[in-house]
Write an enzyme that holds these catalytic residues in place. Structure first.
Site, PDB file in Angstrom:
ATOM      1  N   CYS A   2       0.831  -1.203   0.000  1.00 45.09           N
ATOM      2  CA  CYS A   2       0.000   0.000   0.000  1.00 45.09           C
ATOM      3  C   CYS A   2       0.867   1.255   0.000  1.00 45.09           C
ATOM      4  CB  CYS A   2      -0.922   0.010   1.211  1.00 45.09           C
ATOM      5  SG  CYS A   2      -1.795  -1.546   1.487  1.00 45.09           S
ATOM      6  N   ARG A  27       2.462   1.053  -6.758  1.00 46.47           N
ATOM      7  CA  ARG A  27       2.536   0.013  -5.735  1.00 46.47           C
ATOM      8  C   ARG A  27       1.319  -0.913  -5.773  1.00 46.47           C
ATOM      9  NH1 ARG A  27       6.365   1.161  -1.882  1.00 46.47           N
ATOM     10  NH2 ARG A  27       5.267   0.054  -0.235  1.00 46.47           N
ATOM     11  N   TRP A  84      -4.359  -1.961  -0.409  1.00 51.67           N
ATOM     12  CA  TRP A  84      -4.518  -3.248  -1.080  1.00 51.67           C
ATOM     13  C   TRP A  84      -5.090  -4.200  -0.033  1.00 51.67           C
ATOM     14  CZ3 TRP A  84      -0.745  -4.979  -5.360  1.00 51.67           C
ATOM     15  CH2 TRP A  84      -1.245  -6.114  -5.994  1.00 51.67           C
ATOM     16  N   ASN A 110       0.282   0.497   6.585  1.00 50.39           N
ATOM     17  CA  ASN A 110       0.728  -0.534   5.650  1.00 50.39           C
ATOM     18  C   ASN A 110       1.162  -1.743   6.453  1.00 50.39           C
ATOM     19  OD1 ASN A 110       0.347   1.249   3.567  1.00 50.39           O
ATOM     20  ND2 ASN A 110       2.518   1.558   3.135  1.00 50.39           N
ATOM     21  N   GLY A 111       0.948  -2.936   5.906  1.00 51.80           N
ATOM     22  CA  GLY A 111       1.417  -4.137   6.586  1.00 51.80           C
ATOM     23  C   GLY A 111       0.324  -4.838   7.360  1.00 51.80           C
ATOM     24  N   GLU A 493      13.198 -21.937 -13.692  1.00 48.67           N
ATOM     25  CA  GLU A 493      12.983 -20.490 -13.604  1.00 48.67           C
ATOM     26  C   GLU A 493      14.293 -19.721 -13.722  1.00 48.67           C
ATOM     27  OE1 GLU A 493      11.105 -16.760 -13.099  1.00 48.67           O
ATOM     28  OE2 GLU A 493      10.452 -18.723 -13.829  1.00 48.67           O
ATOM     29  N   LYS A 497      15.115 -16.936 -16.661  1.00 49.38           N
ATOM     30  CA  LYS A 497      15.558 -15.560 -16.424  1.00 49.38           C
ATOM     31  C   LYS A 497      16.805 -15.244 -17.253  1.00 49.38           C
ATOM     32  CE  LYS A 497      12.658 -14.175 -15.078  1.00 49.38           C
ATOM     33  NZ  LYS A 497      11.611 -15.118 -14.826  1.00 49.38           N
ATOM     34  N   GLU A 500      15.762 -14.838 -20.916  1.00 53.32           N
ATOM     35  CA  GLU A 500      14.952 -13.644 -21.174  1.00 53.32           C
ATOM     36  C   GLU A 500      15.785 -12.372 -21.271  1.00 53.32           C
ATOM     37  OE1 GLU A 500      10.594 -14.096 -19.190  1.00 53.32           O
ATOM     38  OE2 GLU A 500      12.260 -14.093 -17.789  1.00 53.32           O
ATOM     39  N   HIS A 516      20.511 -38.626 -20.434  1.00 49.84           N
ATOM     40  CA  HIS A 516      19.669 -38.978 -21.578  1.00 49.84           C
ATOM     41  C   HIS A 516      19.734 -37.893 -22.653  1.00 49.84           C
ATOM     42  CE1 HIS A 516      17.817 -42.443 -19.565  1.00 49.84           C
ATOM     43  NE2 HIS A 516      17.935 -41.710 -18.464  1.00 49.84           N
ATOM     44  N   LYS A 615       4.967  -7.945 -21.176  1.00 46.70           N
ATOM     45  CA  LYS A 615       4.655  -8.252 -19.782  1.00 46.70           C
ATOM     46  C   LYS A 615       3.424  -9.147 -19.668  1.00 46.70           C
ATOM     47  CE  LYS A 615       5.389  -7.995 -15.414  1.00 46.70           C
ATOM     48  NZ  LYS A 615       6.580  -8.676 -14.881  1.00 46.70           N
TER      49      LYS A 615
END
Length: 620
Positions: A2, A27, A84, A110-111, A493, A497, A500, A516, A615
């Site tokens: 937030c 944010r 949020w 926040n939090g 992953e 990265k 990309e 193999h 994106k």
């Protein structure tokens, strides 16, 4: 994720707050509000939706005579917030700012306040009246209870009763010209002006007004008055904090001072994971996922199969979910790429749960696969970062990650947040189905809550080793990544990265499959990245590493801190903290993100906008 902004000074505050909140829109948020101190009363306006909705509400209040317009007595002290949703649905009542029963203290937070239930029960028994479903509101009542003419002291006393990770800012109608902030593991920074002071969750909130800042550290209280700023410890001791001059432009400010959005977002991951798990792990012995629409506890107890679908990075996060659900909840799990699944004729029925992974909630292949699953009678749960996205509208229920806006095309913080969400789902299924003892559930919840700190440790402790590895291998034309069990999705992953953002040809394999085919690609010029964190298959991974080394390849291993033998088998070691082996992907991927990043930067490439990539993939 937030946003907070506050001001005390001599100028009309309304537009300062609204402009500051606009700078924090990146944010992510679903509602917003401001409170203005005018004379002896505080006026508050809140709205669901984006800031244009808040502006419209403010203007409507002006027309109705509500007083928030700049009138004969303009407000010069105020606080604002973009929320949020975590505790409580998205609604005007749950939007910040919140106030106490007597409407004399307003706060923005926040939090997460982890002990809010116990505090709320006590406060209600003492006569406090709550008007929201949030955990944040308890702070307003606590500060009010402790208030005795000194808002800074009231905030300090309230702070010492709270548990969790949070930052909050308070103001009181009884003390005009004062704003007080407190920080516990969530960002908060002061902006210094002449005869005016600012406070925000990030520098962009006030960068257009001042470039002189003071950073607030954990367990510190800060009191802002027009004439100056006072720092105190949680114990009440006066502190000194240097004023620093920021030379950032607005884009750099949005990057938090980092050289790229991707690097900022890698550093954001501790907060993203903390936000994703926080209110869902309040109970020490279980997980609460909140409202999942028509996917209720009875369905989760009796479902027969889980099918996980996703694309790219989301697919890798889903693979982690497969291992966790099968290991903890003992439910069979099928995993598929969404673009393939949509063209199958899958066997699905009313006892199946299809989990659709999509950062944006707008991925075309995933949305099509979701529609197919619902047509065949299965329940669909969307795991996404965007409230109101098509996935949340099409699914039977959704589980939101809370990573905030991710600007860089290469996903980093959204991946770790997706993994965290899948771990939460796996733990909830295990709890409902009785497949884990209470002691094991308690241990895993505690370990999961430790992950944000472990992420920060990895980033701080591996910088030198990653820089050396990047310097040694940024000219390589091929990398091989290896992993087993939960280490395999991490390897996939990490390789993605590197592909990309560095454009280096990279392959990722289950380590047991190396013989193999991929072993034929190895030479003395081949860097091999092995995910060798602690697990029941570590010995198997080490055997594969030895096979690599005898063929002359250079081994870079990601290993747990307690593995003292790894140095005998790898040329370079990137160490991560010791955590439960099933949770290691949350931290093991961090060095691989940073390695890809440093290699790409050394090759002079634009990491935020890699060629040919978007994106959000909204076409097949």
């Amino acid at each position: 994720m937030c946003g907070i902004v506050g001001y005390v000074g001599g100028r009309p505050v309304r537009e300062i707050l609204l402009a500051g909140l606009e700078k924090l829109e990146y944010r992510g948020y679903d509602s917003a509000g401001i409170s203005l101190l005018r004379g002896a009363r505080i006026e508050s306006v809140r709205a669901v939706g984006n800031l244009s909705a808040l502006r419209e509400r403010v203007e409507a209040t002006d027309r109705e005579g509500g007083g928030v317009a700049v009138a004969d007595l303009p407000a010069t002290t105020g606080i604002g917030h973009t929320r949020w949703a975590t505790h409580g649905r998205v609604s005007e009542e749950n939007a910040h700012p919140h106030t106490d029963t007597g409407d004399r203290v307003h706060i923005v937070v926040n939090g997460i306040v982890e002990n809010f239930l116990a505090l709320k029960q006590r406060l209600v028994s003492e006569g406090c009246v709550f008007t929201s479903e949030t955990d944040a509101e308890v702070i307003a009542h606590l500060v009010s209870q402790h208030y005795d003419g000194d808002l800074g002291e009231a905030v300090r006393q309230a702070y010492n009763e709270l548990r969790g990770h949070y930052a909050f800012v308070a103001m009181s109608a009884a003390e005009p010209g004062v704003v007080v902030g407190a920080r516990k593991e969530c960002p908060l920074v002061v902006g210094r002006g002449e005869g005016e002071q600012f406070i925000g969750s990030a520098i962009p909130a006030f960068l257009s007004e001042t470039r002189r800042v003071q950073y607030i550290e954990n367990d510190e209280i800060v009191v802002l008055r027009p004439e100056g700023v006072e720092f105190r410890s949680a114990a009440g001791e006066l502190l000194e904090r240097p004023i620093e001059e920021i030379d950032w432009d607005e884009e750099t400010a949005e990057k938090g001072g980092y050289e790229t959005f991707m690097l900022k977002e890698i550093h954001d991951q501790a907060e993203a994971v903390a936000e994703t798990i926080a209110d869902r792990t309040v109970r020490p012995d279980g997980v609460d996922l909140g409202d999942l629409g028509t996917i209720d506890d009875d369905f989760l107890r009796t479902l027969r199969r889980v099918v996980i679908i996703g694309c790219g990075t989301a697919y890798h996060a889903g693979l982690i979910g497969r291992y966790a659900i099968e290991e903890w909840a003992r439910v069979p799990v099928e995993m598929d790429i969404a673009s393939e699944y949509r063209y199958r004729n899958p066997v699905l029925g009313p006892h199946d749960l299809v989990v659709a992974m999509s950062q944006s909630g707008e991925t075309a292949d995933t949305l099509a696969a979701m529609r197919l699953a619902r047509e065949k009678g299965a329940k669909v749960l969307a795991v996404t970062n965007i409230m109101g996205s098509q996935a949340t509208r099409d699914a039977d229920g959704y589980l939101l990650t809370r990573a905030g806006l991710e600007v860089s095309v290469a996903a980093t913080k959204t991946f770790t947040a997706q993994m965290a969400a899948m771990y939460l789902l796996a733990l909830r299924l295990a709890e409902l189905r009785g497949t884990l003892p209470t002691e094991r559930l308690t241990e895993l919840v505690a370990q999961l809550k430790r992950i944000p700190h472990a992420i920060d440790e990895v980033i701080a402790d591996t910088e030198g080793a990653i820089e050396a590895a990047a310097e040694a291998h940024h000219g390589a034309e091929f990398f091989l990544y290896l992993g087993r069990h939960v280490g395999l999705p991490v390897a996939l992953e990490g390789a993605l990265k590197l592909k990309e953002i560095s454009y280096i040809a990279t392959d990722a394999y289950a380590a047991g499959e190396m013989k193999h085919g991929p072993i034929a690609l190895l030479s003395e010029a081949t860097p091999v990245v092995a995910v060798a964190t602690d697990s029941p298959v570590l010995d198997k991974v080490m055997s594969n590493v030895q096979e690599v080394r005898v063929r002359g390849a250079h081994v870079i291993a990601v290993a747990s801190a307690g593995n003292v033998d790894i140095g005998e088998h790898a040329d370079e070691v990137l160490r991560v903290p010791d955590v439960d082996w099933m949770l290691t992907p949350l931290i093991a991927v961090i060095p691989l993100q940073l390695l890809a990043y440093r290699i790409a930067r050394k090759r002079g490439l634009n990491v935020d906008q890699p060629r040919n990539l978007a994106k959000t993939v909204t076409v097949e």
